[in-house]
Design a protein around this motif. Structure first.
Motif, mmCIF file in Angstrom:
data_model
loop_
_atom_site.group_PDB
_atom_site.id
_atom_site.type_symbol
_atom_site.label_atom_id
_atom_site.label_comp_id
_atom_site.label_asym_id
_atom_site.label_seq_id
_atom_site.Cartn_x
_atom_site.Cartn_y
_atom_site.Cartn_z
ATOM 1 N N THR A 26 0.701 -1.359 -0.018
ATOM 2 C CA THR A 26 0.200 0.158 0.248
ATOM 3 C C THR A 26 0.859 1.349 0.198
ATOM 4 O OG1 THR A 26 -2.330 1.032 1.280
ATOM 5 C CG2 THR A 26 -0.555 0.101 2.426
ATOM 6 N N PRO A 49 2.971 4.294 1.559
ATOM 7 C CA PRO A 49 3.203 4.272 3.248
ATOM 8 C C PRO A 49 2.272 5.189 4.364
ATOM 9 C CG PRO A 49 4.744 4.025 1.738
ATOM 10 C CD PRO A 49 3.556 4.299 0.661
ATOM 11 N N GLY A 72 -0.740 2.399 5.432
ATOM 12 C CA GLY A 72 -0.637 1.846 6.067
ATOM 13 C C GLY A 72 -1.115 1.534 7.551
ATOM 14 N N TYR A 97 5.899 -3.493 9.671
ATOM 15 C CA TYR A 97 6.035 -2.817 8.295
ATOM 16 C C TYR A 97 7.719 -2.591 7.633
ATOM 17 C CZ TYR A 97 1.522 -0.459 9.857
ATOM 18 O OH TYR A 97 -0.229 -0.451 11.158
ATOM 19 N N GLY A 148 6.908 1.710 4.834
ATOM 20 C CA GLY A 148 4.912 1.172 5.476
ATOM 21 C C GLY A 148 4.477 0.686 4.466
ATOM 22 N N ILE A 163 3.340 -4.727 4.495
ATOM 23 C CA ILE A 163 2.899 -5.025 6.073
ATOM 24 C C ILE A 163 2.733 -6.101 5.481
ATOM 25 C CG2 ILE A 163 0.902 -4.664 7.577
ATOM 26 C CD1 ILE A 163 -0.164 -2.665 5.991
#
Length: 395
Positions: free
Chosen positions: A291, A293, A296, A313, A317, A320
């Protein structure tokens, strides 16, 4: 079920041609360390590249190395280390997470686009991959790329094979760019930050001119118990001293960091790379979620809502790693809905066979992308003999 282990590319060509002629479906393997990833096998026989082994080219001055696909990754890394060089993308060792044995192979690094914490600085394995040889589903030996980077017209088969998970062909040789090992590696460790503040700190550090090569956050309850936010620097010792000081001043509102060097530093990042904080208990399902950051923390909270879940993370980030109970298709779809709502995609890396057979393991593609994917598969493997259904049902 047959088992084939050709000793050369020529033998592999003959085996694939014969298998294609009789519509025999083949599961492609290297060292077998990632056997539980992807949908359960829908094949009849195994085709292993493990015996197609040996370094074929190493030019330290040109910073390029080529090896046959079955060459143990450790052998290549040892050769590079003797000349003070390394693979820049820090490939993960899946054995601890997957509970597998065997030896990671050089070709599998390319086939799986295997990239670790340094991806935020050096790019993915695919970005360092500059040449491949492979056997396609027609039983033809194909060469693409070589020892130098060139402008590409048409279909870039090198990048296409990177991350194809054995669905397009059997890799027989791969060529990577390499980089020098840095004189010193140090990590700043901030303690006690919650997820949101940790990602905020990592984003500030990554946006600075001080060039992080690793940016991870381990929430409270993993390993040592106290939340730890990790920022790695590499380079000449004097440069590291300067950058450590400047980063500490830049991030002083997040507390006073501990500086970790040497083997303790290396162990920290091996753990992040190999998902050690989540590898146990073995029955837990493991998700890999990508995703933006800044999204996150909210995404992790949404995915974990109502579940007994743990996560951490990487990539500042943007990646995950999540451990939760193994769930069927309804539970997996709930996780995917939360991921899509926050802008991202999720891959089920580890789960029992029954779960992996019932749910899409890789993020389902939109119809236009699936059409392109199916077209590429049909062009390279018209008989559908390689790893059928491993990434997507029917493809």
């Amino acid at each position: 079920m047959g088992s084939y282990a050709p000793a050369s590319e020529q033998e592999a060509v003959a085996i694939v041609a014969e298998a294609t002629g009789r519509s025999e479906r083949l599961r492609l393997v290297g060292g077998g360390t990632k056997a539980g990833i992807g949908r359960p096998a829908q094949d009849e026989s195994t085709l292993s590249a493990a015996v197609i082994s040996g370094v074929t080219l190493y030019e330290p001055a040109e910073m390029v190395v080529s090896a046959r696909a079955g060459t143990p990754l450790a052998e290549v890394q040892s050769l590079l280390a003797e000349r003070g060089q390394m693979l820049p993308f820090e490939p993960m060792d899946h054995r601890g997470l997957m509970g597998s044995t065997g030896e990671p192979t050089f070709g599998a690094v390319a086939a799986c686009n295997n990239s670790g914490p340094r991806r935020i600085n050096a790019g993915a394995a695919r970005d360092s991959l500059i040449g491949v040889r492979f056997v396609n589903g027609r039983g033809q030996a194909i060469k693409s790329g070589g020892r130098v980077m060139k402008n590409v017209t048409g279909l870039d088969l090198v990048k296409l094979m990177g991350g194809s998970w054995g669905t397009l062909g059997l890799l027989t040789e791969v060529t990577f760019k390499v980089l020098p090992v840095q004189e010193r590696v140090s990590t700043l460790v901030f303690s006690g930050l919650d997820d949101a503040r940790a990602i905020e700190a990592l984003s500030a550090a990554l946006g600075s001119p001080f060039e992080l090569t690793g940016a991870a956050h381990l929430p409270a309850g993993l390993g040592e118990g106290t939340a730890r936010t990790l920022m790695r620097l590499e380079g000449f010792s004097k440069s590291i001293d300067y950058r450590l000081g400047e980063l500490s001043r830049l991030l002083k509102r997040y507390g006073q960091p501990e500086i970790v060097d040497g083997e303790a530093c290396a162990a920290l990042w091996r753990g992040v790379r190999d998902v050690e904080p989540l590898s146990q208990p073995r029955e837990a399902a493991i998700w890999r979620i990508s995703t933006a950051p800044v999204r996150g923390p909210a995404l992790a909270a949404a995915v974990a809502a109502g579940r007994d879940a743990r996560w951490y993370y990487d990539w500042g980030g943007g990646l995950i790693w999540l451990a939760t109970s193994a769930e069927g298709d309804a539970g997996a779809e709930t996780i995917r809905e939360a991921t899509r709502a926050h802008g991202g995609h999720a891959t089920l890396v580890r789960a029992p066979d029954a779960v992996r057979a019932a749910v899409p393991v890789f993020e389902p593609l939109a119809e236009p992308l699936m059409k392109i994917t199916a077209g590429i598969k049909a062009a390279q493997d018209p008989g559908g003999v390689f790893n059928p259904g491993r990434m997507y049902a029917g493809v």
